[in-house]
Design a protein around this motif. Structure first.
Motif, PDB file in Angstrom:
ATOM      1  N   PHE A 167      71.065  38.377  63.361  1.00 26.75           N
ATOM      2  CA  PHE A 167      71.333  38.199  61.935  1.00 26.75           C
ATOM      3  C   PHE A 167      70.442  37.093  61.389  1.00 26.75           C
ATOM      4  CE2 PHE A 167      75.016  40.375  63.506  1.00 26.75           C
ATOM      5  CZ  PHE A 167      75.350  41.248  62.472  1.00 26.75           C
ATOM      6  N   MET A 168      69.709  37.418  60.328  1.00 29.65           N
ATOM      7  CA  MET A 168      68.786  36.450  59.734  1.00 29.65           C
ATOM      8  C   MET A 168      69.582  35.450  58.892  1.00 29.65           C
ATOM      9  SD  MET A 168      65.480  36.913  57.257  1.00 29.65           S
ATOM     10  CE  MET A 168      64.373  35.505  56.991  1.00 29.65           C
ATOM     11  N   GLU A 169      70.053  34.409  59.567  1.00 32.31           N
ATOM     12  CA  GLU A 169      70.881  33.400  58.913  1.00 32.31           C
ATOM     13  C   GLU A 169      70.144  32.076  58.710  1.00 32.31           C
ATOM     14  OE1 GLU A 169      75.157  35.055  60.580  1.00 32.31           O
ATOM     15  OE2 GLU A 169      73.865  33.889  61.903  1.00 32.31           O
ATOM     16  N   GLY A 170      68.848  32.084  58.998  1.00 35.57           N
ATOM     17  CA  GLY A 170      68.001  30.927  58.751  1.00 35.57           C
ATOM     18  C   GLY A 170      66.666  31.391  58.210  1.00 35.57           C
ATOM     19  N   PRO A 171      65.858  30.478  57.646  1.00 39.22           N
ATOM     20  CA  PRO A 171      64.569  30.857  57.055  1.00 39.22           C
ATOM     21  C   PRO A 171      63.549  31.245  58.120  1.00 39.22           C
ATOM     22  CG  PRO A 171      64.799  28.479  57.092  1.00 39.22           C
ATOM     23  CD  PRO A 171      66.125  29.019  57.549  1.00 39.22           C
ATOM     24  N   PHE A 172      62.545  31.994  57.700  1.00 38.22           N
ATOM     25  CA  PHE A 172      61.439  32.350  58.580  1.00 38.22           C
ATOM     26  C   PHE A 172      60.123  32.135  57.848  1.00 38.22           C
ATOM     27  CE2 PHE A 172      58.295  35.377  60.247  1.00 38.22           C
ATOM     28  CZ  PHE A 172      58.288  35.021  61.585  1.00 38.22           C
ATOM     29  N   LYS A 173      59.319  31.230  58.346  1.00 37.92           N
ATOM     30  CA  LYS A 173      57.995  30.972  57.779  1.00 37.92           C
ATOM     31  C   LYS A 173      58.037  30.782  56.258  1.00 37.92           C
ATOM     32  CE  LYS A 173      55.676  31.032  61.559  1.00 37.92           C
ATOM     33  NZ  LYS A 173      54.979  29.823  62.023  1.00 37.92           N
ATOM     34  N   GLY A 174      59.064  30.079  55.791  1.00 37.34           N
ATOM     35  CA  GLY A 174      59.160  29.787  54.375  1.00 37.34           C
ATOM     36  C   GLY A 174      59.858  30.838  53.542  1.00 37.34           C
ATOM     37  N   TYR A 175      60.402  31.863  54.174  1.00 41.80           N
ATOM     38  CA  TYR A 175      61.157  32.889  53.445  1.00 41.80           C
ATOM     39  C   TYR A 175      62.654  32.674  53.666  1.00 41.80           C
ATOM     40  CZ  TYR A 175      56.832  35.389  52.528  1.00 41.80           C
ATOM     41  OH  TYR A 175      55.569  35.743  52.082  1.00 41.80           O
ATOM     42  N   ALA A 176      63.406  32.805  52.591  1.00 37.52           N
ATOM     43  CA  ALA A 176      64.843  32.530  52.632  1.00 37.52           C
ATOM     44  C   ALA A 176      65.580  33.533  53.511  1.00 37.52           C
ATOM     45  CB  ALA A 176      65.415  32.574  51.212  1.00 37.52           C
ATOM     46  N   PRO A 177      66.650  33.095  54.156  1.00 38.17           N
ATOM     47  CA  PRO A 177      67.455  34.020  54.958  1.00 38.17           C
ATOM     48  C   PRO A 177      68.149  35.047  54.076  1.00 38.17           C
ATOM     49  CG  PRO A 177      68.538  31.879  54.777  1.00 38.17           C
ATOM     50  CD  PRO A 177      67.166  31.711  54.194  1.00 38.17           C
ATOM     51  N   THR A 178      68.299  36.244  54.605  1.00 35.73           N
ATOM     52  CA  THR A 178      68.974  37.322  53.871  1.00 35.73           C
ATOM     53  C   THR A 178      70.386  37.564  54.377  1.00 35.73           C
ATOM     54  OG1 THR A 178      68.160  39.023  55.389  1.00 35.73           O
ATOM     55  CG2 THR A 178      66.751  38.458  53.499  1.00 35.73           C
ATOM     56  N   GLY A 179      70.695  37.071  55.575  1.00 34.07           N
ATOM     57  CA  GLY A 179      71.992  37.330  56.185  1.00 34.07           C
ATOM     58  C   GLY A 179      72.107  38.721  56.787  1.00 34.07           C
ATOM     59  N   GLU A 180      71.059  39.519  56.651  1.00 34.68           N
ATOM     60  CA  GLU A 180      71.112  40.902  57.126  1.00 34.68           C
ATOM     61  C   GLU A 180      70.934  40.980  58.641  1.00 34.68           C
ATOM     62  OE1 GLU A 180      68.086  43.086  55.135  1.00 34.68           O
ATOM     63  OE2 GLU A 180      69.010  42.927  53.153  1.00 34.68           O
ATOM     64  N   MET A 181      71.473  42.061  59.218  1.00 36.43           N
ATOM     65  CA  MET A 181      71.205  42.339  60.618  1.00 36.43           C
ATOM     66  C   MET A 181      69.803  42.917  60.731  1.00 36.43           C
ATOM     67  SD  MET A 181      73.304  44.565  63.474  1.00 36.43           S
ATOM     68  CE  MET A 181      73.041  46.172  62.690  1.00 36.43           C
ATOM     69  N   ILE A 182      69.006  42.339  61.614  1.00 42.17           N
ATOM     70  CA  ILE A 182      67.633  42.785  61.851  1.00 42.17           C
ATOM     71  C   ILE A 182      67.615  43.490  63.197  1.00 42.17           C
ATOM     72  CG2 ILE A 182      65.229  42.095  62.031  1.00 42.17           C
ATOM     73  CD1 ILE A 182      66.495  41.396  59.334  1.00 42.17           C
ATOM     74  N   GLU A 183      67.131  44.731  63.222  1.00 42.22           N
ATOM     75  CA  GLU A 183      67.087  45.508  64.454  1.00 42.22           C
ATOM     76  C   GLU A 183      65.655  45.894  64.791  1.00 42.22           C
ATOM     77  OE1 GLU A 183      70.877  48.195  65.141  1.00 42.22           O
ATOM     78  OE2 GLU A 183      70.089  48.548  63.117  1.00 42.22           O
ATOM     79  N   LEU A 184      65.385  45.982  66.085  1.00 39.77           N
ATOM     80  CA  LEU A 184      64.084  46.423  66.593  1.00 39.77           C
ATOM     81  C   LEU A 184      64.342  47.362  67.764  1.00 39.77           C
ATOM     82  CD1 LEU A 184      60.939  46.128  66.743  1.00 39.77           C
ATOM     83  CD2 LEU A 184      61.340  44.280  68.382  1.00 39.77           C
ATOM     84  N   PHE A 185      63.750  48.559  67.702  1.00 42.74           N
ATOM     85  CA  PHE A 185      63.906  49.548  68.763  1.00 42.74           C
ATOM     86  C   PHE A 185      62.566  49.787  69.436  1.00 42.74           C
ATOM     87  CE2 PHE A 185      67.265  50.328  65.726  1.00 42.74           C
ATOM     88  CZ  PHE A 185      68.378  50.601  66.502  1.00 42.74           C
ATOM     89  N   GLY A 186      62.582  50.104  70.722  1.00 41.84           N
ATOM     90  CA  GLY A 186      61.338  50.379  71.413  1.00 41.84           C
ATOM     91  C   GLY A 186      61.563  51.005  72.773  1.00 41.84           C
ATOM     92  N   ILE A 187      60.439  51.282  73.440  1.00 41.70           N
ATOM     93  CA  ILE A 187      60.417  51.839  74.784  1.00 41.70           C
ATOM     94  C   ILE A 187      59.687  50.863  75.688  1.00 41.70           C
ATOM     95  CG2 ILE A 187      59.572  53.734  76.243  1.00 41.70           C
ATOM     96  CD1 ILE A 187      61.753  54.679  74.430  1.00 41.70           C
ATOM     97  N   ALA A 188      60.124  50.750  76.923  1.00 42.76           N
ATOM     98  CA  ALA A 188      59.463  49.859  77.870  1.00 42.76           C
ATOM     99  C   ALA A 188      59.349  50.520  79.241  1.00 42.76           C
ATOM    100  CB  ALA A 188      60.210  48.534  77.987  1.00 42.76           C
ATOM    101  N   VAL A 189      58.331  50.095  79.964  1.00 42.33           N
ATOM    102  CA  VAL A 189      58.108  50.543  81.339  1.00 42.33           C
ATOM    103  C   VAL A 189      58.053  49.309  82.229  1.00 42.33           C
ATOM    104  CG1 VAL A 189      56.608  51.819  82.921  1.00 42.33           C
ATOM    105  CG2 VAL A 189      56.755  52.512  80.502  1.00 42.33           C
ATOM    106  N   LEU A 190      58.898  49.273  83.236  1.00 48.56           N
ATOM    107  CA  LEU A 190      58.882  48.195  84.229  1.00 48.56           C
ATOM    108  C   LEU A 190      58.483  48.785  85.570  1.00 48.56           C
ATOM    109  CD1 LEU A 190      62.251  46.233  83.730  1.00 48.56           C
ATOM    110  CD2 LEU A 190      60.058  45.772  82.668  1.00 48.56           C
TER     111      LEU A 190
END
Length: 249
Positions: A167-190
């Motif tokens: 959850f973006m509850e703090g600023p990032f690189k000078g941009y205000a927090p939105t409080g939104e859930m941030i999701e990232l999906f991907g595939i990995a090979v180990l």
């Protein structure tokens, strides 16, 4: 009571508070604590893998790998990462451990880009492991949790789908927090090998990661972090905050 506390500390990750880590050199001075992000994981995960299942094993292995690559300052202290380890992102040239270290570790290897520098929201070339870590722990004070959604094959070569969220509850690189859930999906090979320690009896046998390949859209993460208003202090500098670096995801 002590054993239950120890079990909680070791939940999901190995080689963190074990006896063998008493001489480990930690990047931020001491072992990280995962209580907050473990709570986020427990409340927000979409899969509940049975204990002892392949999916749980892969999930815990990846969490331990992330812990070591982010927090252990010396490769000599790595337990699940083999010395021949290589890392690649989105089909780019594979990086050795020394080359990963040149990128200052942390989030930098995960956010490599070929974009012109003036178009980069986040520029790994300008970030140290400390500044990188500070940026994302400020943005995600409850951490950035990971779960394995599906394991397609393996081991020794493990292919899986993952989800990262916070959850973006703090600023990032000078941009205000939105409080939104941030999701990232991907595939990995180990690609894993087997480490056999010959110094003690019974012999120590454990899986070690010799190669990692990640495939995901870094813009899926970064684009969502610059949706808020631009923040500036009175002297024109971008506002920031200082998190407790050991409380990480």
């Amino acid at each position: 009571m002590a054993s239950s506390v120890d079990d909680g500390k070791k939940k999901y990750r190995s080689f963190l508070y074990d006896e063998g880590e008493k001489n480990t050199t930690w990047r931020f001075g001491e072992p990280p604590t995962y209580d907050v992000v473990n709570k986020l994981f427990g409340e927000g995960k979409t899969k509940a893998w049975p204990p002892g299942s392949l999916e749980e094993m892969v999930q815990n292995l990846v969490k331990t790998w992330e812990m070591e690559i982010f927090h252990k300052a010396s490769v000599e202290d790595f337990k699940v990462i083999d010395q021949s380890f290589t890392y690649s992102l989105n089909g780019r040239k594979a990086l050795t451990l020394k080359e990963v270290a040149k990128l200052w570790g942390g989030y930098n290897p995960h956010l490599q880009t070929s974009l012109p520098e003036h178009l980069r929201i986040y520029n790994p070339a300008e970030e140290s492991s400390d500044s990188s870590h500070r940026a994302f722990t400020t943005t995600f004070p409850r951490g950035f949790a990971l779960e394995v959604l599906q394991v397609y094959c393996g081991p020794p070569e493990i292919v899986f789908k993952f989800r990262h969220w916070g959850f973006m509850e703090g600023p990032f690189k000078g941009y205000a927090p939105t409080g939104e859930m941030i999701e990232l999906f991907g595939i990995a090979v180990l690609e894993t090998g087997l480490y056999v320690g010959a110094r003690r009896r019974p012999y120590c046998r454990r899986a070690q990661i010799v190669k990692v390949e990640f495939f995901y859209d870094r813009g899926e993460l970064l684009g969502k972090l610059v949706k808020g208003e631009r923040l500036e202090t009175n002297d024109g500098e971008v506002a920031s905050s200082c998190p407790i670096l050991k409380n990480t995801g």
